[in-house]
Design a protein around this motif. Structure first.
Motif, PDB file in Angstrom:
ATOM      1  N   LEU A  18      49.120  35.134  78.781  1.00  0.00           N
ATOM      2  CA  LEU A  18      48.936  36.477  78.197  1.00  0.00           C
ATOM      3  C   LEU A  18      48.106  37.319  79.257  1.00  0.00           C
ATOM      4  CD1 LEU A  18      48.323  36.011  74.605  1.00  0.00           C
ATOM      5  CD2 LEU A  18      50.001  36.839  75.426  1.00  0.00           C
ATOM      6  N   ALA A  19      46.973  36.692  79.907  1.00  0.00           N
ATOM      7  CA  ALA A  19      46.368  37.276  81.024  1.00  0.00           C
ATOM      8  C   ALA A  19      47.160  37.651  82.094  1.00  0.00           C
ATOM      9  CB  ALA A  19      45.032  36.471  81.152  1.00  0.00           C
ATOM     10  N   ALA A  20      48.102  36.588  82.443  1.00  0.00           N
ATOM     11  CA  ALA A  20      48.805  36.948  83.570  1.00  0.00           C
ATOM     12  C   ALA A  20      49.846  37.875  83.521  1.00  0.00           C
ATOM     13  CB  ALA A  20      49.479  35.499  84.098  1.00  0.00           C
ATOM     14  N   VAL A  21      50.369  37.998  82.447  1.00  0.00           N
ATOM     15  CA  VAL A  21      51.486  39.079  82.103  1.00  0.00           C
ATOM     16  C   VAL A  21      50.923  40.221  81.374  1.00  0.00           C
ATOM     17  CG1 VAL A  21      53.163  37.297  82.046  1.00  0.00           C
ATOM     18  CG2 VAL A  21      52.256  38.143  79.843  1.00  0.00           C
ATOM     19  N   GLY A  22      49.751  40.533  81.268  1.00  0.00           N
ATOM     20  CA  GLY A  22      49.161  41.780  80.371  1.00  0.00           C
ATOM     21  C   GLY A  22      49.731  41.697  79.094  1.00  0.00           C
ATOM     22  N   VAL A  67      38.038  33.280  82.910  1.00  0.00           N
ATOM     23  CA  VAL A  67      37.517  33.054  83.986  1.00  0.00           C
ATOM     24  C   VAL A  67      38.404  32.114  85.173  1.00  0.00           C
ATOM     25  CG1 VAL A  67      35.513  32.072  85.156  1.00  0.00           C
ATOM     26  CG2 VAL A  67      35.036  33.539  82.953  1.00  0.00           C
ATOM     27  N   GLY A  68      38.756  31.214  84.487  1.00  0.00           N
ATOM     28  CA  GLY A  68      39.423  29.987  85.384  1.00  0.00           C
ATOM     29  C   GLY A  68      40.820  30.744  85.826  1.00  0.00           C
ATOM     30  N   VAL A  69      41.331  31.676  85.450  1.00  0.00           N
ATOM     31  CA  VAL A  69      42.579  32.123  85.938  1.00  0.00           C
ATOM     32  C   VAL A  69      42.601  33.275  87.034  1.00  0.00           C
ATOM     33  CG1 VAL A  69      44.158  31.544  84.016  1.00  0.00           C
ATOM     34  CG2 VAL A  69      43.113  33.955  84.074  1.00  0.00           C
ATOM     35  N   VAL A  70      41.218  33.771  87.071  1.00  0.00           N
ATOM     36  CA  VAL A  70      40.774  34.606  88.178  1.00  0.00           C
ATOM     37  C   VAL A  70      41.712  34.610  89.587  1.00  0.00           C
ATOM     38  CG1 VAL A  70      38.973  36.050  89.353  1.00  0.00           C
ATOM     39  CG2 VAL A  70      38.815  35.659  86.949  1.00  0.00           C
ATOM     40  N   PRO A  71      41.259  33.364  90.122  1.00  0.00           N
ATOM     41  CA  PRO A  71      41.517  33.218  91.453  1.00  0.00           C
ATOM     42  C   PRO A  71      43.331  33.298  91.535  1.00  0.00           C
ATOM     43  CG  PRO A  71      40.308  31.512  90.779  1.00  0.00           C
ATOM     44  CD  PRO A  71      40.355  32.174  89.599  1.00  0.00           C
ATOM     45  N   VAL A  72      43.958  33.047  90.439  1.00  0.00           N
ATOM     46  CA  VAL A  72      45.551  33.020  90.431  1.00  0.00           C
ATOM     47  C   VAL A  72      45.963  34.518  90.217  1.00  0.00           C
ATOM     48  CG1 VAL A  72      47.453  32.060  89.208  1.00  0.00           C
ATOM     49  CG2 VAL A  72      45.481  30.654  89.652  1.00  0.00           C
ATOM     50  N   VAL A  73      45.429  34.961  88.980  1.00  0.00           N
ATOM     51  CA  VAL A  73      46.036  36.217  88.540  1.00  0.00           C
ATOM     52  C   VAL A  73      45.229  37.742  88.931  1.00  0.00           C
ATOM     53  CG1 VAL A  73      47.048  35.266  86.352  1.00  0.00           C
ATOM     54  CG2 VAL A  73      44.759  36.366  86.426  1.00  0.00           C
ATOM     55  N   VAL A 129      40.041  41.410  83.992  1.00  0.00           N
ATOM     56  CA  VAL A 129      39.325  42.613  83.223  1.00  0.00           C
ATOM     57  C   VAL A 129      40.196  43.392  82.139  1.00  0.00           C
ATOM     58  CG1 VAL A 129      38.220  44.998  83.686  1.00  0.00           C
ATOM     59  CG2 VAL A 129      37.775  42.992  85.318  1.00  0.00           C
ATOM     60  N   ALA A 130      41.292  43.578  82.328  1.00  0.00           N
ATOM     61  CA  ALA A 130      42.392  44.085  81.236  1.00  0.00           C
ATOM     62  C   ALA A 130      42.581  43.278  79.987  1.00  0.00           C
ATOM     63  CB  ALA A 130      43.468  44.486  81.797  1.00  0.00           C
ATOM     64  N   ALA A 131      42.427  41.852  80.375  1.00  0.00           N
ATOM     65  CA  ALA A 131      42.602  41.051  79.203  1.00  0.00           C
ATOM     66  C   ALA A 131      41.287  40.583  78.334  1.00  0.00           C
ATOM     67  CB  ALA A 131      42.929  39.382  79.906  1.00  0.00           C
ATOM     68  N   ALA A 132      40.232  40.740  79.163  1.00  0.00           N
ATOM     69  CA  ALA A 132      38.874  40.535  78.318  1.00  0.00           C
ATOM     70  C   ALA A 132      38.597  41.357  77.075  1.00  0.00           C
ATOM     71  CB  ALA A 132      37.657  40.681  79.421  1.00  0.00           C
TER      72      ALA A 132
END
Length: 117
Positions: free
Chosen positions: A51-55, A83-89, A95-98
């Motif tokens: 979900l974080a990756a695709v908005g 936090v863990g997906v920051v390097p990937v996405v 910030v939008a997902a938080a």
């Protein structure tokens, strides 16, 4: 169906694979049947990362956060997923997902921002 067969059929864009997995699960929308390698908790956390990756939409965060809690995940683990997906996405996606995840967890991030205004 083993993981190699599933991967092969996904790679060739077999249009029937997802329907077959859903039928095997006995469920219209969830492919997490008992013989899958991921347990429900891990699957819910992976879906939060996606979900974080695709908005993803706020309502999607709500349902996946509920699924994660029901499966035994903590709020801290869900935040750690972001936090863990920051390097990937990237930071902008996280910030939008938080605030979406915060709302799903019952935390009003707008109130927290007021202290900085």
């Amino acid at each position: 169906m083993d993981h190699i067969e599933i991967l092969r059929r996904l790679a060739i864009n077999d249009e029937h694979i997802l329907d077959e997995l859903r039928c095997a699960a006995g469920d219209e929308g969830d492919t997490s049947q008992p013989d899958r390698a991921l347990d429900p908790r891990t699957l819910a956390l992976v879906r939060l990362a996606a979900l974080a990756a695709v908005g993803g939409a706020i309502s999607s965060y709500g349902s996946q956060a509920d699924a994660a809690v029901d499966a035994g995940a903590s709020a801290a683990e869900m935040v750690d997923v972001l936090v863990g997906v920051v390097p990937v996405v990237g930071i902008p996606c996280v910030v939008a997902a938080a605030p979406k995840l915060a709302l799903a967890l019952g935390y009003d991030s707008d109130e927290a921002l007021d202290q900085f205004r």
